[in-house]
Motif scaffolding. Structure first.
Motif, PDB file in Angstrom:
ATOM      1  N   GLY A   1     -19.048   5.915  -8.725  1.00 24.53           N
ATOM      2  CA  GLY A   1     -18.563   5.021  -9.766  1.00 24.53           C
ATOM      3  C   GLY A   1     -19.661   4.257 -10.480  1.00 24.53           C
ATOM      4  O   GLY A   1     -19.377   3.340 -11.253  1.00 24.53           O
ATOM      5  N   ASN A   2     -20.918   4.642 -10.283  1.00 25.65           N
ATOM      6  CA  ASN A   2     -22.065   3.990 -10.943  1.00 25.65           C
ATOM      7  C   ASN A   2     -22.415   4.767 -12.215  1.00 25.65           C
ATOM      8  O   ASN A   2     -23.408   5.489 -12.264  1.00 25.65           O
ATOM      9  N   TYR A   3     -21.607   4.597 -13.247  1.00 18.98           N
ATOM     10  CA  TYR A   3     -21.744   5.432 -14.440  1.00 18.98           C
ATOM     11  C   TYR A   3     -23.007   5.149 -15.240  1.00 18.98           C
ATOM     12  O   TYR A   3     -23.594   6.070 -15.802  1.00 18.98           O
ATOM     13  N   GLU A   4     -23.426   3.911 -15.302  1.00 18.50           N
ATOM     14  CA  GLU A   4     -24.662   3.603 -16.033  1.00 18.50           C
ATOM     15  C   GLU A   4     -25.861   4.261 -15.354  1.00 18.50           C
ATOM     16  O   GLU A   4     -26.743   4.808 -16.016  1.00 18.50           O
ATOM     17  N   LYS A   5     -25.893   4.195 -14.038  1.00 19.32           N
ATOM     18  CA  LYS A   5     -26.987   4.810 -13.284  1.00 19.32           C
ATOM     19  C   LYS A   5     -26.916   6.338 -13.438  1.00 19.32           C
ATOM     20  O   LYS A   5     -27.941   7.000 -13.569  1.00 19.32           O
ATOM     21  N   ALA A   6     -25.701   6.875 -13.428  1.00 14.48           N
ATOM     22  CA  ALA A   6     -25.525   8.317 -13.625  1.00 14.48           C
ATOM     23  C   ALA A   6     -26.098   8.737 -14.974  1.00 14.48           C
ATOM     24  O   ALA A   6     -26.817   9.734 -15.067  1.00 14.48           O
TER      25      ALA A   6
ATOM     26  N   PHE B   1     -18.406  12.910   1.852  1.00 12.50           N
ATOM     27  CA  PHE B   1     -19.453  12.103   2.464  1.00 12.50           C
ATOM     28  C   PHE B   1     -20.528  11.811   1.419  1.00 12.50           C
ATOM     29  O   PHE B   1     -21.662  12.278   1.504  1.00 12.50           O
ATOM     30  N   VAL B   2     -20.136  11.038   0.409  1.00  9.78           N
ATOM     31  CA  VAL B   2     -20.978  10.818  -0.761  1.00  9.78           C
ATOM     32  C   VAL B   2     -22.269  10.088  -0.406  1.00  9.78           C
ATOM     33  O   VAL B   2     -23.345  10.456  -0.892  1.00  9.78           O
ATOM     34  N   ASP B   3     -22.198   9.068   0.445  1.00  6.89           N
ATOM     35  CA  ASP B   3     -23.403   8.313   0.797  1.00  6.89           C
ATOM     36  C   ASP B   3     -24.431   9.191   1.511  1.00  6.89           C
ATOM     37  O   ASP B   3     -25.623   9.131   1.214  1.00  6.89           O
ATOM     38  N   LYS B   4     -23.966  10.034   2.430  1.00 10.88           N
ATOM     39  CA  LYS B   4     -24.883  10.943   3.135  1.00 10.88           C
ATOM     40  C   LYS B   4     -25.429  11.990   2.169  1.00 10.88           C
ATOM     41  O   LYS B   4     -26.613  12.323   2.206  1.00 10.88           O
ATOM     42  N   ALA B   5     -24.560  12.501   1.315  1.00  7.30           N
ATOM     43  CA  ALA B   5     -24.999  13.489   0.325  1.00  7.30           C
ATOM     44  C   ALA B   5     -26.052  12.876  -0.591  1.00  7.30           C
ATOM     45  O   ALA B   5     -27.065  13.509  -0.904  1.00  7.30           O
ATOM     46  N   PHE B   6     -25.820  11.634  -0.990  1.00  8.03           N
ATOM     47  CA  PHE B   6     -26.755  10.930  -1.859  1.00  8.03           C
ATOM     48  C   PHE B   6     -28.134  10.845  -1.204  1.00  8.03           C
ATOM     49  O   PHE B   6     -29.154  11.115  -1.842  1.00  8.03           O
TER      50      PHE B   6
ATOM     51  N   VAL C   1     -20.071  11.624 -18.925  1.00  8.92           N
ATOM     52  CA  VAL C   1     -20.168  10.238 -18.461  1.00  8.92           C
ATOM     53  C   VAL C   1     -19.698   9.282 -19.554  1.00  8.92           C
ATOM     54  O   VAL C   1     -18.896   8.378 -19.297  1.00  8.92           O
ATOM     55  N   TYR C   2     -20.172   9.486 -20.774  1.00  6.09           N
ATOM     56  CA  TYR C   2     -19.781   8.591 -21.857  1.00  6.09           C
ATOM     57  C   TYR C   2     -18.300   8.731 -22.197  1.00  6.09           C
ATOM     58  O   TYR C   2     -17.617   7.741 -22.454  1.00  6.09           O
ATOM     59  N   ASN C   3     -17.793   9.949 -22.185  1.00  9.46           N
ATOM     60  CA  ASN C   3     -16.379  10.166 -22.465  1.00  9.46           C
ATOM     61  C   ASN C   3     -15.508   9.495 -21.401  1.00  9.46           C
ATOM     62  O   ASN C   3     -14.512   8.854 -21.729  1.00  9.46           O
ATOM     63  N   GLY C   4     -15.896   9.618 -20.144  1.00  8.10           N
ATOM     64  CA  GLY C   4     -15.136   9.016 -19.058  1.00  8.10           C
ATOM     65  C   GLY C   4     -15.105   7.505 -19.103  1.00  8.10           C
ATOM     66  O   GLY C   4     -14.239   6.876 -18.490  1.00  8.10           O
ATOM     67  N   ASN C   5     -16.036   6.923 -19.832  1.00 11.96           N
ATOM     68  CA  ASN C   5     -16.091   5.468 -19.950  1.00 11.96           C
ATOM     69  C   ASN C   5     -15.637   4.964 -21.309  1.00 11.96           C
ATOM     70  O   ASN C   5     -15.842   3.800 -21.650  1.00 11.96           O
ATOM     71  N   GLY C   6     -15.023   5.855 -22.103  1.00 14.12           N
ATOM     72  CA  GLY C   6     -14.444   5.443 -23.368  1.00 14.12           C
ATOM     73  C   GLY C   6     -15.399   5.385 -24.544  1.00 14.12           C
ATOM     74  O   GLY C   6     -15.030   4.917 -25.608  1.00 14.12           O
TER      75      GLY C   6
ATOM     76  N   LEU D   1     -28.411  13.736  -8.465  1.00 15.16           N
ATOM     77  CA  LEU D   1     -28.280  12.295  -8.201  1.00 15.16           C
ATOM     78  C   LEU D   1     -27.374  11.638  -9.238  1.00 15.16           C
ATOM     79  O   LEU D   1     -26.613  10.719  -8.916  1.00 15.16           O
ATOM     80  N   GLY D   2     -27.414  12.123 -10.465  1.00 11.96           N
ATOM     81  CA  GLY D   2     -26.485  11.635 -11.482  1.00 11.96           C
ATOM     82  C   GLY D   2     -25.044  11.914 -11.084  1.00 11.96           C
ATOM     83  O   GLY D   2     -24.175  11.044 -11.201  1.00 11.96           O
ATOM     84  N   ILE D   3     -24.796  13.109 -10.590  1.00 11.10           N
ATOM     85  CA  ILE D   3     -23.450  13.472 -10.131  1.00 11.10           C
ATOM     86  C   ILE D   3     -23.021  12.561  -8.977  1.00 11.10           C
ATOM     87  O   ILE D   3     -21.880  12.102  -8.932  1.00 11.10           O
TER      88      ILE D   3
END
Length: 162
Positions: free
Chosen positions: A70-75, A29-34, A107-112, A62-64
């Motif tokens: 899937g909002n990696y830049e915001k993370a 329940f990511v949206d509620k957790a957020f 985060v950076y590794n996961g995005n290449g 909040l980064g997590i």
């Protein structure tokens, strides 16, 4: 709800929101957790202020949540902000600071972005080696994690040479 009532009675109960958010996130329940993590951050900002290691934990959470959405830049923004607070409050040579560096590297590794990830993982490892022992499980985990961007970077160098 009961949690909101408890928080109104004693704002120090903001940790209940974090706990509830963690449980909700773990069940998908990511949206509620957020939303709960945002509420927790608002309460912490009001009680503890912006430059507090406890407040930065909410920025990290909040980064997590942004990673899970899937909002990696915001993370990366939240992780970087948490890192800035950690350095300013507990210092550069602290395990919590190492965790913030590690989160950014992930985060950076996961995005290449292997090179950028490697910089953050290396900083994390350096701190862990100073704070903990070489044979500590956290240190071992970072050695394992750091191998991925090293291999990625090595492949790019090989590709450029050929």
């Amino acid at each position: 709800s009961q949690i909101e009532s408890l928080i109104k009675e004693d704002p120090e109960n903001h940790e209940l929101l974090m706990l509830r958010a963690a449980v909700m996130g773990s069940f998908g329940f990511v949206d509620k957790a957020f939303l709960h993590h945002q509420s927790s951050l608002s309460i912490k900002l009001e009680i503890l202020g912006e430059h507090n290691p406890v407040t930065s934990a909410s920025d990290n959470n909040l980064g997590i949540m942004h990673v899970m959405k899937g909002n990696y830049e915001k993370a990366a923004e939240y992780f970087l902000y948490a890192l800035t607070i950690k350095i300013g409050t507990v210092g550069e040579d602290h395990q919590e600071t190492a965790t913030s560096y590690n989160n950014l590297g992930s985060v950076y590794n996961g995005n290449g972005y292997c090179e950028k990830a490697l910089v953050y993982f290396t900083k994390s490892l350096s701190i862990e080696l100073n704070v903990l022992r070489e044979d500590h499980t956290n240190t071992a985990a970072i050695y394992t994690i750091i191998s991925v961007p090293v291999m990625c970077t090595s492949r790019r160098v090989i590709t450029i040479k050929h």
